[in-house]
Motif scaffolding. Structure first.
Motif, PDB file in Angstrom:
ATOM      1  N   ALA A 119      13.293   2.743  16.471  1.00 30.89           N
ATOM      2  CA  ALA A 119      14.270   1.686  16.733  1.00 30.89           C
ATOM      3  C   ALA A 119      13.879   0.136  16.031  1.00 30.89           C
ATOM      4  CB  ALA A 119      14.465   1.189  18.401  1.00 30.89           C
ATOM      5  N   ASP A 120      12.444   0.273  15.812  1.00 23.91           N
ATOM      6  CA  ASP A 120      11.933  -1.100  15.173  1.00 23.91           C
ATOM      7  C   ASP A 120      12.290  -0.820  13.766  1.00 23.91           C
ATOM      8  OD1 ASP A 120      10.970  -1.778  17.556  1.00 23.91           O
ATOM      9  OD2 ASP A 120       8.622  -1.449  17.084  1.00 23.91           O
ATOM     10  N   TRP A 121      12.500   0.302  13.259  1.00 27.21           N
ATOM     11  CA  TRP A 121      12.534   0.482  11.924  1.00 27.21           C
ATOM     12  C   TRP A 121      13.836  -0.257  11.263  1.00 27.21           C
ATOM     13  CZ3 TRP A 121      11.091   6.355  12.199  1.00 27.21           C
ATOM     14  CH2 TRP A 121       9.863   6.629  12.533  1.00 27.21           C
ATOM     15  N   LEU A 122      14.772  -0.493  12.206  1.00 28.01           N
ATOM     16  CA  LEU A 122      16.064  -0.850  11.955  1.00 28.01           C
ATOM     17  C   LEU A 122      16.157  -2.430  11.797  1.00 28.01           C
ATOM     18  CD1 LEU A 122      18.639   1.111  14.142  1.00 28.01           C
ATOM     19  CD2 LEU A 122      18.037   1.548  11.551  1.00 28.01           C
ATOM     20  N   LEU A 123      14.898  -3.242  12.067  1.00 27.01           N
ATOM     21  CA  LEU A 123      14.927  -4.694  12.437  1.00 27.01           C
ATOM     22  C   LEU A 123      14.721  -5.153  10.751  1.00 27.01           C
ATOM     23  CD1 LEU A 123      12.017  -4.851  15.120  1.00 27.01           C
ATOM     24  CD2 LEU A 123      14.237  -5.098  15.499  1.00 27.01           C
ATOM     25  N   PRO A 124      15.388  -6.321  10.761  1.00 25.22           N
ATOM     26  CA  PRO A 124      15.475  -6.886   9.596  1.00 25.22           C
ATOM     27  C   PRO A 124      14.417  -7.399   8.607  1.00 25.22           C
ATOM     28  CG  PRO A 124      16.426  -8.533  11.243  1.00 25.22           C
ATOM     29  CD  PRO A 124      16.072  -7.225  11.782  1.00 25.22           C
ATOM     30  N   ASN A 125      13.145  -7.698   9.577  1.00 27.83           N
ATOM     31  CA  ASN A 125      11.782  -8.064   8.987  1.00 27.83           C
ATOM     32  C   ASN A 125      10.985  -6.780   8.667  1.00 27.83           C
ATOM     33  OD1 ASN A 125      12.690 -10.532   8.614  1.00 27.83           O
ATOM     34  ND2 ASN A 125      11.926 -11.060  10.648  1.00 27.83           N
ATOM     35  N   ILE A 126      11.343  -5.618   9.119  1.00 28.20           N
ATOM     36  CA  ILE A 126      10.337  -4.374   9.005  1.00 28.20           C
ATOM     37  C   ILE A 126       9.740  -4.020   8.173  1.00 28.20           C
ATOM     38  CG2 ILE A 126      11.927  -2.485   8.803  1.00 28.20           C
ATOM     39  CD1 ILE A 126       9.294  -2.817  11.330  1.00 28.20           C
ATOM     40  N   THR A 127      10.332  -4.389   6.828  1.00 26.92           N
ATOM     41  CA  THR A 127       9.795  -4.089   5.386  1.00 26.92           C
ATOM     42  C   THR A 127       8.721  -5.188   5.165  1.00 26.92           C
ATOM     43  OG1 THR A 127      11.710  -3.133   4.809  1.00 26.92           O
ATOM     44  CG2 THR A 127       9.958  -3.930   3.005  1.00 26.92           C
ATOM     45  N   ALA A 128       8.892  -6.542   5.577  1.00 27.59           N
ATOM     46  CA  ALA A 128       7.687  -7.353   5.526  1.00 27.59           C
ATOM     47  C   ALA A 128       6.412  -7.097   6.381  1.00 27.59           C
ATOM     48  CB  ALA A 128       8.385  -8.634   5.570  1.00 27.59           C
ATOM     49  N   GLU A 129       7.052  -6.759   7.619  1.00 27.98           N
ATOM     50  CA  GLU A 129       5.841  -6.463   8.499  1.00 27.98           C
ATOM     51  C   GLU A 129       5.097  -5.308   7.986  1.00 27.98           C
ATOM     52  OE1 GLU A 129       7.866  -5.980  12.325  1.00 27.98           O
ATOM     53  OE2 GLU A 129       8.554  -8.218  12.123  1.00 27.98           O
ATOM     54  N   PHE A 130       5.720  -4.222   7.527  1.00 30.32           N
ATOM     55  CA  PHE A 130       4.957  -3.063   7.119  1.00 30.32           C
ATOM     56  C   PHE A 130       4.144  -3.434   5.876  1.00 30.32           C
ATOM     57  CE2 PHE A 130       4.797  -0.224   3.442  1.00 30.32           C
ATOM     58  CZ  PHE A 130       3.938   0.967   4.171  1.00 30.32           C
ATOM     59  N   GLU A 131       4.605  -4.267   4.961  1.00 31.66           N
ATOM     60  CA  GLU A 131       3.783  -4.849   3.785  1.00 31.66           C
ATOM     61  C   GLU A 131       2.685  -5.560   4.164  1.00 31.66           C
ATOM     62  OE1 GLU A 131       6.747  -6.623   1.368  1.00 31.66           O
ATOM     63  OE2 GLU A 131       7.435  -4.675   0.563  1.00 31.66           O
ATOM     64  N   ALA A 132       2.557  -6.368   5.335  1.00 29.39           N
ATOM     65  CA  ALA A 132       1.648  -7.076   5.812  1.00 29.39           C
ATOM     66  C   ALA A 132       0.479  -6.405   6.312  1.00 29.39           C
ATOM     67  CB  ALA A 132       2.155  -8.220   6.695  1.00 29.39           C
ATOM     68  N   VAL A 133       0.944  -5.235   7.332  1.00 29.60           N
ATOM     69  CA  VAL A 133       0.013  -4.416   7.992  1.00 29.60           C
ATOM     70  C   VAL A 133      -0.824  -3.537   6.746  1.00 29.60           C
ATOM     71  CG1 VAL A 133      -0.376  -2.373   9.250  1.00 29.60           C
ATOM     72  CG2 VAL A 133       1.056  -4.595  10.072  1.00 29.60           C
ATOM     73  N   SER A 134       0.093  -2.935   6.018  1.00 30.06           N
ATOM     74  CA  SER A 134      -0.732  -2.282   4.969  1.00 30.06           C
ATOM     75  C   SER A 134      -1.660  -2.826   4.071  1.00 30.06           C
ATOM     76  CB  SER A 134       0.348  -1.268   4.174  1.00 30.06           C
ATOM     77  OG  SER A 134       1.186  -2.078   3.281  1.00 30.06           O
ATOM     78  N   ALA A 135      -1.119  -4.155   3.631  1.00 32.69           N
ATOM     79  CA  ALA A 135      -2.223  -4.914   2.719  1.00 32.69           C
ATOM     80  C   ALA A 135      -3.569  -5.556   3.490  1.00 32.69           C
ATOM     81  CB  ALA A 135      -1.334  -6.205   2.343  1.00 32.69           C
ATOM     82  N   LEU A 136      -3.256  -5.601   4.669  1.00 32.37           N
ATOM     83  CA  LEU A 136      -4.311  -5.792   5.506  1.00 32.37           C
ATOM     84  C   LEU A 136      -5.400  -4.779   5.794  1.00 32.37           C
ATOM     85  CD1 LEU A 136      -5.684  -8.055   7.331  1.00 32.37           C
ATOM     86  CD2 LEU A 136      -4.538  -6.921   9.295  1.00 32.37           C
ATOM     87  N   VAL A 137      -4.871  -3.702   5.931  1.00 33.44           N
ATOM     88  CA  VAL A 137      -5.528  -2.143   6.224  1.00 33.44           C
ATOM     89  C   VAL A 137      -6.505  -2.091   4.731  1.00 33.44           C
ATOM     90  CG1 VAL A 137      -5.250   0.015   6.280  1.00 33.44           C
ATOM     91  CG2 VAL A 137      -4.254  -1.381   8.005  1.00 33.44           C
ATOM     92  N   ILE A 138      -5.595  -2.044   3.662  1.00 38.54           N
ATOM     93  CA  ILE A 138      -6.168  -1.768   2.419  1.00 38.54           C
ATOM     94  C   ILE A 138      -7.272  -2.793   2.073  1.00 38.54           C
ATOM     95  CG2 ILE A 138      -5.657  -1.538   0.116  1.00 38.54           C
ATOM     96  CD1 ILE A 138      -2.888  -0.259   0.763  1.00 38.54           C
ATOM     97  N   ARG A 139      -6.963  -4.281   2.320  1.00 33.37           N
ATOM     98  CA  ARG A 139      -8.050  -5.258   2.151  1.00 33.37           C
ATOM     99  C   ARG A 139      -9.071  -5.096   2.877  1.00 33.37           C
ATOM    100  NH1 ARG A 139      -4.466  -9.072   2.246  1.00 33.37           N
ATOM    101  NH2 ARG A 139      -4.768  -9.874   4.273  1.00 33.37           N
ATOM    102  N   GLY A 140      -8.953  -4.503   4.145  1.00 33.17           N
ATOM    103  CA  GLY A 140     -10.013  -4.144   5.186  1.00 33.17           C
ATOM    104  C   GLY A 140     -11.064  -2.879   4.468  1.00 33.17           C
ATOM    105  N   LEU A 141     -10.463  -2.106   3.450  1.00 33.60           N
ATOM    106  CA  LEU A 141     -11.409  -1.148   3.265  1.00 33.60           C
ATOM    107  C   LEU A 141     -11.822  -1.453   1.700  1.00 33.60           C
ATOM    108  CD1 LEU A 141      -8.930   2.057   4.040  1.00 33.60           C
ATOM    109  CD2 LEU A 141     -11.204   1.681   4.767  1.00 33.60           C
ATOM    110  N   ARG A 142     -11.522  -2.206   1.156  1.00 30.27           N
ATOM    111  CA  ARG A 142     -11.951  -2.669  -0.090  1.00 30.27           C
ATOM    112  C   ARG A 142     -13.286  -2.919  -0.170  1.00 30.27           C
ATOM    113  NH1 ARG A 142      -8.734  -3.000  -4.288  1.00 30.27           N
ATOM    114  NH2 ARG A 142      -6.502  -2.967  -4.200  1.00 30.27           N
ATOM    115  N   ALA A 143     -13.948  -2.332  -1.211  1.00 37.78           N
ATOM    116  CA  ALA A 143     -15.540  -2.287  -1.545  1.00 37.78           C
ATOM    117  C   ALA A 143     -15.988  -3.885  -1.708  1.00 37.78           C
ATOM    118  CB  ALA A 143     -15.935  -1.724  -2.804  1.00 37.78           C
TER     119      ALA A 143
END
Length: 197
Positions: A173-197
């Motif tokens: 149900a959350d995947w239909l929310l208007p800001n879901i793409t921006a929220e996904f991008e924020a979480v994935s960027a944070l996760v990847i930044r946390g893994l960077r050497a």
């Protein structure tokens, strides 16, 4: 639904028709007899390929999940892409795939949500495959020096869990929310930044 017996009766054909039957009747009302009727064969013919209704439903679920695994494997095994970019592409592809399945075919997606709950062995195998792909991507990043993880399998599991809102069907149900793409991008960027050497 017209009988489909003109084509040879193969496991793949049975699974295709089972998807149509599930889409039409839903997981609680669809029967092996409905599948056989749609195929234009006896239910015994279906049972020769799948020994029980549970086995048929499990095979349908496995087939559906395997499509995601294959598509994501192409990204995970891409040879020239740096690991951080590959990880970003993989997470995005997983999210988009799940979101499209939920939006493009809501009846079948709802059916699969029920089937997933019934077939924990199939689901567990699917999750293991996805986390193994993540482990390979993160492991490649550790080897090339672009990512850092003391325990690669644990890091892969953490990435999968941290992004669960964007691939776990319970959040559909959350995947239909208007800001879901921006929220996904924020979480994935944070996760990847946390893994960077």
């Amino acid at each position: 639904m017209p009988p489909a017996a003109a084509e040879p009766l193969t496991p793949e054909r049975i699974l295709e028709i089972t998807e149509e039957v599930l889409r039409r009747f839903g997981p609680t009302k669809a029967t092996v007899v409905d599948v056989a009727r749609a195929l234009g064969v006896s239910h015994g013919s279906v049972y020769r390929h799948f020994p029980s209704k549970a086995a048929l439903r499990e095979a349908v679920t496995d087939r559906w999940l395997a499509k995601n695994v294959s598509m994501l494997e192409e990204i995970a095994s891409a040879p020239a892409e740096p690991a951080p970019s590959k990880l970003e592409s993989w997470l995005e592809a997983l999210f988009e795939s799940k979101r499209h399945k939920a939006g493009d075919d809501p009846e079948l997606f709802a059916t699969y949500t029920v089937l997933l709950a019934e077939n924990s062995g199939v689901v567990d195998h699917h999750l293991t495959q996805l986390i193994e792909q993540l482990s390979r991507i993160i492991g490649e990043g550790v080897v090339e020096g672009s990512l850092s993880a003391a325990d690669v399998p644990a890091a892969a599991r953490a990435v999968f869990d941290a992004t669960g809102r964007f691939h776990d069907p319970q959040y559909a149900a959350d995947w239909l929310l208007p800001n879901i793409t921006a929220e996904f991008e924020a979480v994935s960027a944070l996760v990847i930044r946390g893994l960077r050497a």
